[in-house]
Design an enzyme around this catalytic site. Structure first.
Site, PDB file in Angstrom:
ATOM      1  N   SER A  82       0.702   7.127  -5.062  1.00 15.67           N
ATOM      2  CA  SER A  82       0.687   6.182  -3.950  1.00 15.67           C
ATOM      3  C   SER A  82       2.098   6.012  -3.406  1.00 15.67           C
ATOM      4  O   SER A  82       3.086   6.219  -4.100  1.00 15.67           O
ATOM      5  CB  SER A  82       0.179   4.817  -4.419  1.00 15.67           C
ATOM      6  N   ASP A  83       2.189   5.634  -2.137  1.00 18.51           N
ATOM      7  CA  ASP A  83       3.427   5.043  -1.665  1.00 18.51           C
ATOM      8  C   ASP A  83       3.546   3.696  -2.388  1.00 18.51           C
ATOM      9  O   ASP A  83       2.600   3.244  -3.044  1.00 18.51           O
ATOM     10  CB  ASP A  83       3.370   4.872  -0.145  1.00 18.51           C
ATOM     11  N   ASP A  84       4.687   3.052  -2.295  1.00 22.58           N
ATOM     12  CA  ASP A  84       4.910   1.805  -3.023  1.00 22.58           C
ATOM     13  C   ASP A  84       3.826   0.784  -2.667  1.00 22.58           C
ATOM     14  O   ASP A  84       3.629   0.456  -1.500  1.00 22.58           O
ATOM     15  CB  ASP A  84       6.300   1.267  -2.664  1.00 22.58           C
ATOM     16  N   ILE A  85       3.143   0.261  -3.688  1.00 20.03           N
ATOM     17  CA  ILE A  85       2.034  -0.651  -3.414  1.00 20.03           C
ATOM     18  C   ILE A  85       2.515  -2.068  -3.093  1.00 20.03           C
ATOM     19  O   ILE A  85       1.706  -2.932  -2.752  1.00 20.03           O
ATOM     20  CB  ILE A  85       1.003  -0.664  -4.562  1.00 20.03           C
TER      21      ILE A  85
END
Length: 365
Positions: free
Chosen positions: A258-261
């Site tokens: 993921s991109d930063d959550i």
């Protein structure tokens, strides 16, 4: 709550360190307890007030402390190092301009970036950007993209990827299925795009398909909602996108991250205790939790939620085993690089490889 240790699922996490060039006690404790697959470095994790030898020694100590705390030899040391504003490192590491400015020299820049990052002990770079710069009003991609057509992006991204990986740094293509046509910065809010799947196939998916065919080992998902394709979940939490399109249609067998959550686009989506389990059930492998946007300690609760979901039968053990096998394969190819100064002659050659950037860089983008 299960009595099982959270490090049983540590492989599914990449943790962004707090903004300091010294490993803090909270980060140390998190690394010891979770034993994540790796860490993400940001601008503030480097000393920018010291000469090369000084900040390099500080950086060497930081990585030694990180490795000691995590207690595992197979560790991803990662960074966003694209060029332009997206450059975390101090001088004399080369400050290349945005990808669009050196697209014709992508292989040379990929080689230079790879050698320089390897000299800093870094073995994973969140690049190349596989987005296409199709929306002039896009507030976050722009010249970070190699070009405005699929062919422009493919012709630069693939040589860049191959050269950087040959220098010992793993590539991660981003931001699936394409962030170039958005009008909202996902660091701040959730973009919603009206494209249907045929439109994505005709344009945005082409660079990702080409990178997959060329063997890209990791792909980062975007925090974008496509209501005409999956009205219920942004890409990061969408089984339709990750399992059916990325893995099923495009044939990707590597690791998804993921991109930063903690980004604004994900506000509310990861508040529920079962959020991380739903993320894995969608087909993703690694959750990025960084201190810049949120509390990295949230990873503890996410890990506990995954274990609970497994024990309660809400998460398929076979699915998780396949995910862990993909991560282990990636870790097996991650080199352990020594932190060492590069000679000025090498740095000078790197500066000649592509266009340079002179404006300010940023902590995160």
């Amino acid at each position: 709550m299960s009595a099982q240790s959270i490090d049983a699922v540590g492989d599914h996490f990449l943790v962004g360190l707090r903004p300091s060039p010294v490993l803090g006690e909270r980060d140390r404790a998190l690394l010891q307890d979770l034993k994540p697959a790796g860490v993400v470095l940001f601008k503030s994790n480097f000393r920018h007030d010291l000469a090369y030898d000084g900040w390099l020694e500080s950086h060497r100590r930081l990585l030694e402390d990180v490795r000691a705390a995590a207690g595992r030899p197979d560790l991803l040391i990662s960074v966003d190092h694209e060029g332009g504003r997206v450059t975390r490192t101090p001088a004399p590491i080369t400050r290349f301009s945005y990808a669009a400015r050196w697209a014709k020299d992508a292989a040379a820049v990929g080689d230079a970036m790879g050698r320089e990052l390897a000299s800093l002990g870094i073995n994973l770079n969140f690049a190349p950007v596989l987005d296409i710069h199709t929306n002039p009003a896009n507030p976050v991609i722009g010249e970070r993209a190699f070009g405005a057509t699929p062919d422009d992006v493919i012709e630069a991204a693939l040589p860049f990827m191959r050269a950087m990986q040959a220098a010992g740094v793993i590539a991660c293509g981003k931001h699936f299925p394409g962030h170039g046509d958005t009008s909202v910065d996902s660091h701040l809010g959730l973009p919603s795009e009206d494209s249907d799947i045929e439109a994505l196939r005709a344009r945005e998916l082409k660079p990702f398909s080409a990178a997959i065919a060329a063997g890209v080992p990791m792909i980062m998902t975007s925090h974008i909602l496509f209501p005409r394709i999956d009205p219920d979940a942004p890409v990061t939490l969408s089984r339709r996108f990750v399992t059916e399109i990325l893995r099923g249609e495009l044939g990707f067998e590597g690791v998804t991250i993921s991109d930063d959550i903690g980004m604004g686009a994900m506000k509310g989506f990861f508040d529920a205790p079962d959020a991380a389990a739903r993320f894995l059930a969608a087909g993703c492998d690694m959750l990025m939790v960084c201190a810049h946007f949120t509390e990295a300690d949230r990873a503890r609760g996410f890990a506990a939620g995954i274990i609970d979901a497994l024990e309660e039968g809400r998460l398929d053990e076979a699915l998780l085993a396949r995910s862990k096998a993909r991560i282990k394969a990636l870790l097996a190819r991650a080199r352990i690089h020594r932190v060492e100064a590069l000679p000025e002659a090498a740095l000078a050659a790197h500066r000649a490889a592509g266009a340079q950037f002179s404006a300010a860089t940023v902590e995160v983008v």
